[in-house]
Design a protein around this motif. Sequence first.
Motif, PDB file in Angstrom:
ATOM      1  N   ASN A  43      -8.145   0.541  14.750  1.00  6.69           N
ATOM      2  CA  ASN A  43      -8.078   0.687  13.304  1.00  6.69           C
ATOM      3  C   ASN A  43      -8.858  -0.458  12.714  1.00  6.69           C
ATOM      4  O   ASN A  43      -9.208  -1.407  13.401  1.00  6.69           O
ATOM      5  N   ARG A  44      -9.155  -0.338  11.434  1.00 10.90           N
ATOM      6  CA  ARG A  44      -9.642  -1.526  10.760  1.00 10.90           C
ATOM      7  C   ARG A  44      -8.397  -2.338  10.453  1.00 10.90           C
ATOM      8  O   ARG A  44      -7.289  -1.823  10.466  1.00 10.90           O
ATOM      9  N   SER A  45      -8.567  -3.601  10.163  1.00  9.18           N
ATOM     10  CA  SER A  45      -7.441  -4.492   9.958  1.00  9.18           C
ATOM     11  C   SER A  45      -6.352  -3.838   9.122  1.00  9.18           C
ATOM     12  O   SER A  45      -6.627  -3.283   8.060  1.00  9.18           O
ATOM     13  N   SER A  46      -5.126  -3.880   9.598  1.00  7.20           N
ATOM     14  CA  SER A  46      -3.922  -3.444   8.866  1.00  7.20           C
ATOM     15  C   SER A  46      -3.784  -1.939   8.649  1.00  7.20           C
ATOM     16  O   SER A  46      -2.786  -1.485   8.130  1.00  7.20           O
ATOM     17  N   GLU A  47      -4.793  -1.150   8.971  1.00  6.77           N
ATOM     18  CA  GLU A  47      -4.640   0.286   8.787  1.00  6.77           C
ATOM     19  C   GLU A  47      -3.866   0.868   9.959  1.00  6.77           C
ATOM     20  O   GLU A  47      -3.785   0.259  11.017  1.00  6.77           O
ATOM     21  N   PRO A  48      -3.284   2.059   9.778  1.00  5.29           N
ATOM     22  CA  PRO A  48      -2.574   2.642  10.921  1.00  5.29           C
ATOM     23  C   PRO A  48      -3.543   3.085  12.017  1.00  5.29           C
ATOM     24  O   PRO A  48      -4.728   3.267  11.755  1.00  5.29           O
ATOM     25  N   ILE A  49      -3.023   3.252  13.212  1.00  4.48           N
ATOM     26  CA  ILE A  49      -3.850   3.601  14.365  1.00  4.48           C
ATOM     27  C   ILE A  49      -4.532   4.959  14.136  1.00  4.48           C
ATOM     28  O   ILE A  49      -3.909   5.902  13.648  1.00  4.48           O
ATOM     29  N   ALA A  50      -5.825   5.026  14.468  1.00  5.93           N
ATOM     30  CA  ALA A  50      -6.573   6.277  14.294  1.00  5.93           C
ATOM     31  C   ALA A  50      -6.200   7.235  15.411  1.00  5.93           C
ATOM     32  O   ALA A  50      -6.119   6.840  16.564  1.00  5.93           O
ATOM     33  N   TYR A  51      -5.949   8.502  15.078  1.00  8.70           N
ATOM     34  CA  TYR A  51      -5.576   9.438  16.140  1.00  8.70           C
ATOM     35  C   TYR A  51      -6.310  10.761  16.085  1.00  8.70           C
ATOM     36  O   TYR A  51      -6.241  11.534  17.018  1.00  8.70           O
ATOM     37  N   ARG A  52      -7.025  11.046  14.989  1.00 10.95           N
ATOM     38  CA  ARG A  52      -7.842  12.257  14.956  1.00 10.95           C
ATOM     39  C   ARG A  52      -9.275  11.872  15.300  1.00 10.95           C
ATOM     40  O   ARG A  52      -9.758  10.813  14.905  1.00 10.95           O
ATOM     41  N   ASP A  53      -9.967  12.778  16.019  1.00 11.97           N
ATOM     42  CA  ASP A  53     -11.304  12.448  16.506  1.00 11.97           C
ATOM     43  C   ASP A  53     -12.271  12.108  15.377  1.00 11.97           C
ATOM     44  O   ASP A  53     -12.997  11.117  15.451  1.00 11.97           O
ATOM     45  N   ASP A  54     -12.260  12.924  14.307  1.00 17.32           N
ATOM     46  CA  ASP A  54     -13.217  12.683  13.221  1.00 17.32           C
ATOM     47  C   ASP A  54     -12.935  11.348  12.538  1.00 17.32           C
ATOM     48  O   ASP A  54     -13.827  10.558  12.264  1.00 17.32           O
ATOM     49  N   GLU A  55     -11.661  11.091  12.326  1.00 17.31           N
ATOM     50  CA  GLU A  55     -11.248   9.853  11.662  1.00 17.31           C
ATOM     51  C   GLU A  55     -11.614   8.653  12.543  1.00 17.31           C
ATOM     52  O   GLU A  55     -12.107   7.631  12.059  1.00 17.31           O
ATOM     53  N   ALA A  56     -11.426   8.794  13.843  1.00 19.26           N
ATOM     54  CA  ALA A  56     -11.761   7.701  14.762  1.00 19.26           C
ATOM     55  C   ALA A  56     -13.255   7.424  14.722  1.00 19.26           C
ATOM     56  O   ALA A  56     -13.690   6.276  14.643  1.00 19.26           O
ATOM     57  N   HIS A  57     -14.073   8.479  14.756  1.00 21.63           N
ATOM     58  CA  HIS A  57     -15.526   8.288  14.733  1.00 21.63           C
ATOM     59  C   HIS A  57     -15.966   7.576  13.470  1.00 21.63           C
ATOM     60  O   HIS A  57     -16.772   6.658  13.492  1.00 21.63           O
TER      61      HIS A  57
ATOM     62  N   VAL B 185      15.261   7.778  14.538  1.00 28.37           N
ATOM     63  CA  VAL B 185      14.438   6.772  13.869  1.00 28.37           C
ATOM     64  C   VAL B 185      12.982   7.029  14.239  1.00 28.37           C
ATOM     65  O   VAL B 185      12.646   7.149  15.420  1.00 28.37           O
ATOM     66  N   SER B 186      12.129   7.143  13.227  1.00 27.39           N
ATOM     67  CA  SER B 186      10.715   7.455  13.464  1.00 27.39           C
ATOM     68  C   SER B 186      10.024   6.315  14.183  1.00 27.39           C
ATOM     69  O   SER B 186      10.564   5.217  14.315  1.00 27.39           O
ATOM     70  N   GLN B 187       8.797   6.567  14.593  1.00 22.67           N
ATOM     71  CA  GLN B 187       7.949   5.509  15.134  1.00 22.67           C
ATOM     72  C   GLN B 187       7.564   4.536  14.016  1.00 22.67           C
ATOM     73  O   GLN B 187       7.617   4.890  12.846  1.00 22.67           O
ATOM     74  N   HIS B 188       7.162   3.318  14.399  1.00 21.14           N
ATOM     75  CA  HIS B 188       6.650   2.309  13.458  1.00 21.14           C
ATOM     76  C   HIS B 188       5.501   2.900  12.647  1.00 21.14           C
ATOM     77  O   HIS B 188       4.599   3.502  13.211  1.00 21.14           O
ATOM     78  N   LEU B 189       5.541   2.721  11.329  1.00 22.20           N
ATOM     79  CA  LEU B 189       4.516   3.337  10.486  1.00 22.20           C
ATOM     80  C   LEU B 189       3.651   2.324   9.745  1.00 22.20           C
ATOM     81  O   LEU B 189       2.651   2.690   9.152  1.00 22.20           O
ATOM     82  N   GLY B 190       4.014   1.049   9.738  1.00 20.66           N
ATOM     83  CA  GLY B 190       3.149   0.031   9.139  1.00 20.66           C
ATOM     84  C   GLY B 190       3.614  -0.439   7.773  1.00 20.66           C
ATOM     85  O   GLY B 190       4.710  -0.120   7.320  1.00 20.66           O
ATOM     86  N   ASP B 191       2.762  -1.223   7.124  1.00 21.98           N
ATOM     87  CA  ASP B 191       3.068  -1.804   5.822  1.00 21.98           C
ATOM     88  C   ASP B 191       2.547  -0.889   4.718  1.00 21.98           C
ATOM     89  O   ASP B 191       1.345  -0.653   4.623  1.00 21.98           O
TER      90      ASP B 191
ATOM     91  N   HIS C 291      -2.870   1.754   1.655  1.00 19.20           N
ATOM     92  CA  HIS C 291      -2.815   3.162   1.286  1.00 19.20           C
ATOM     93  C   HIS C 291      -2.748   4.065   2.522  1.00 19.20           C
ATOM     94  O   HIS C 291      -1.977   5.025   2.565  1.00 19.20           O
ATOM     95  N   ALA C 292      -3.531   3.735   3.537  1.00 18.22           N
ATOM     96  CA  ALA C 292      -3.555   4.581   4.740  1.00 18.22           C
ATOM     97  C   ALA C 292      -2.182   4.591   5.414  1.00 18.22           C
ATOM     98  O   ALA C 292      -1.751   5.616   5.953  1.00 18.22           O
ATOM     99  N   SER C 293      -1.476   3.455   5.381  1.00 23.08           N
ATOM    100  CA  SER C 293      -0.139   3.416   5.969  1.00 23.08           C
ATOM    101  C   SER C 293       0.831   4.224   5.119  1.00 23.08           C
ATOM    102  O   SER C 293       1.739   4.873   5.643  1.00 23.08           O
ATOM    103  N   TYR C 294       0.622   4.183   3.813  1.00 21.73           N
ATOM    104  CA  TYR C 294       1.482   4.968   2.943  1.00 21.73           C
ATOM    105  C   TYR C 294       1.330   6.465   3.258  1.00 21.73           C
ATOM    106  O   TYR C 294       2.319   7.199   3.339  1.00 21.73           O
ATOM    107  N   LEU C 295       0.086   6.876   3.501  1.00 23.76           N
ATOM    108  CA  LEU C 295      -0.139   8.285   3.850  1.00 23.76           C
ATOM    109  C   LEU C 295       0.530   8.617   5.186  1.00 23.76           C
ATOM    110  O   LEU C 295       1.096   9.695   5.357  1.00 23.76           O
TER     111      LEU C 295
END
Length: 752
Positions: free
Chosen positions: A332-346, A423-429, A433-437
Amino acid sequence: MIDARLVRVRGVVQGVGFRPFVYRLARAHGVTGWVLNGTDGVRIHAEGAEDALRGFLRELEASPPRAASIDAIEVAVADVGGFTDFLIRASDAQGTTSARISPDLPVCDRCVAELLDPADRRAGYPYINCTDCGPRFSIIHELPYDRAQTTMSAWTMCEACAREYDDPHDRRFHAQPIACAECGPHYAFVDGEQTLAGDTGSVHGAIDAAIRALREGSIVAMKGIGGYHLVCDARAPESVRALRERKFRKDRPFAIMARDLETASATVHLSTASETLLTSVARPIVLAPSRVMLPFVAPGTRELGIMLPYTPLQHLLFARGAPALLVVTSANRSSEPIAYRDDEAHEQLSGIASAFLVGARPIARRVDDSVARAGVLGPVILRRARGYAPAAAARLASGRPILAVGSDLKNAVTLVVDGEAFVSQHLGDLVHHASYLAFEEAVHDLTRMYRVQWTDLVLVHDLHPQFASTAFALKLPCAERRAVQHHRAHIASVLAEHGALEAHVIGAAFDGTGYGDDGTIWGGEFFAGSVATGLRRVAHLRPASLPGGDAAARWPVQAAAGFLSCLNDLPVLASAPFSFPERYRNAQRLIECGVRTFTTTSVGRLFDAMAAIAGYTGEVTYEGQAAIWLEQSGRDAGPQTAYSFPFVDGVLDFRPALVEAIDDRVCGRTAPEIARAFHAGLALGIADALEALCATERTLDVVLSGGVFQNELLLEDLVARLSSTPLRLRMNRIVPPNDGGISLGQAALALN
Ligand code: ZN
Ligand code: ZN
Ligand code: FE
């Protein structure tokens, strides 16, 4: 004489080889009937002679599959159906959905052996799995867990795979993600010039290309179980530095993956407890003291986060010559959630990684690596995600479903269905905005999978009026809404885990920030009471000023200005040995004019203030950095005379300790000595407070929670001090003591 029984098994019993296990067991005992996956667990109709049934049920309970975890077996008498055989029936999707979703499992030893055996038909196939191992939570779209409802639905089994899938005596009998190089997904290696795909040549082509790239010092983005990782050689300083620069990550440590246990123990000091955690089925990142220097990997700390390979792909990389120690960090870029879709990762990673190793199997939802530590009171989970989520963390008897949306920092949400708190997985801060999504996505995902109607929900949120999670909760339709104070939720999270909702306790919740009943910033709170009857605030840290509010968390000298403003006769801290920067003076002016100055009882900020006095005058670039620095400094000194933290009339006073620390610094005592004396003093102060409050409240039960208690040096001193008293100590062991555990506590407090 033939009898029949209807058996319901609840717990983690789907996707863990439970039906084949039941099938083999029934055959072995001469029992007929059927087994199926229902939405509330596994259901069995068993017919046979009385002792056959008794033997069958005894073994069902005594020797379930390794990855299963049984909560309850309910047996009822049923009508005899005259079955002549035992069958695995199609899943039943009727009724409410409270079946447990298994967390993702690491590849098992038998699959690894086949993977590395050139004669095996799955040699080198990076998606090998069986009923004992492989992905679960990260591939499931819907319950019940069947291939058609997973991200494997696009691939049709070949004849050989179908034979194994249908053979009750095979290890892959009903292994939903079963696949081989013939019929399953593959990995492809993509860099600027070339694409090498596993299905067009040798299965090894793509993987060997990635290994070459890693050996040449490149950064490779790799698709894993719950998202992409950025990977490079941990022993190549230039590569690690490039990764840090491109990720805009200043100091926050990177996790590393070691080829095997031997490499791991040469890299960090592994206690028996750490080793148990490292090799456990969750395969978390384990924090342990470093034995080696790895430039740029974990600057300024002496702990390393280390994990072992848990996917077939990772085993293949190491077996075929990848560097034995890799940086493996969430892509991810700093502080964003982990990328998991191929297009988003690219899109996100093309400026960071020079090559991609892309697997074709889609990821249903993002699941980060978990982080844990073997602590003085047992394992502590610091980030709860892959391998742990979404396992139920507690039983909370509630007639209505509850959704608790947690805190804005280190967010995770809790959904209570049929008395189980998932309890869900860790979702971030959520400030990002990306973590909020990601948070919104997880809420919809959980409620959809468990088929919960919004209008039936009790919705629980934090008291903080400006939290994004609060705003989210306020705009949703629901049956009822509840606000829960942050630090009460910390204490309740521990009691929920321990199933002790009635226990009358003294709880200490120490952290950086939480919105208090009175609208000030709390963070050093003592409560008395129980979850069932409510938690009364009975004591707290002496209130201090906090110039700049939450922004003070970034600059320890700013927190120092707030905590020191109540002292007289201070030396000039702008000059040696303190050399506080101009920011300190500016913060003092805010306090003098009463501008943007708040009142706080935050122990997290007290740690920052003490770190500044001991010499940490720079910026904090990740949460808790100054406190971690102070803890690690303290470990470099031997035992010191404790600073004094008097506890009088419900107030824990930090002022004498600050005066002593400043005097010590002026006298030339070192940062480690000051840090150690501070930890020892605070531990004594907390112990005194707990003893006094327990005497008043006539209880011996003590609960600790909040991010401050991730500090092992403080905890060791406190545990040592309390060991000579009759007090009983409880802490989090299933959800994190930090804000990752808040939603569970919120859900527990919403029961009343
Ligand atoms: Zn396996
Ligand atoms: Zn196949
Ligand atoms: Fe907190």
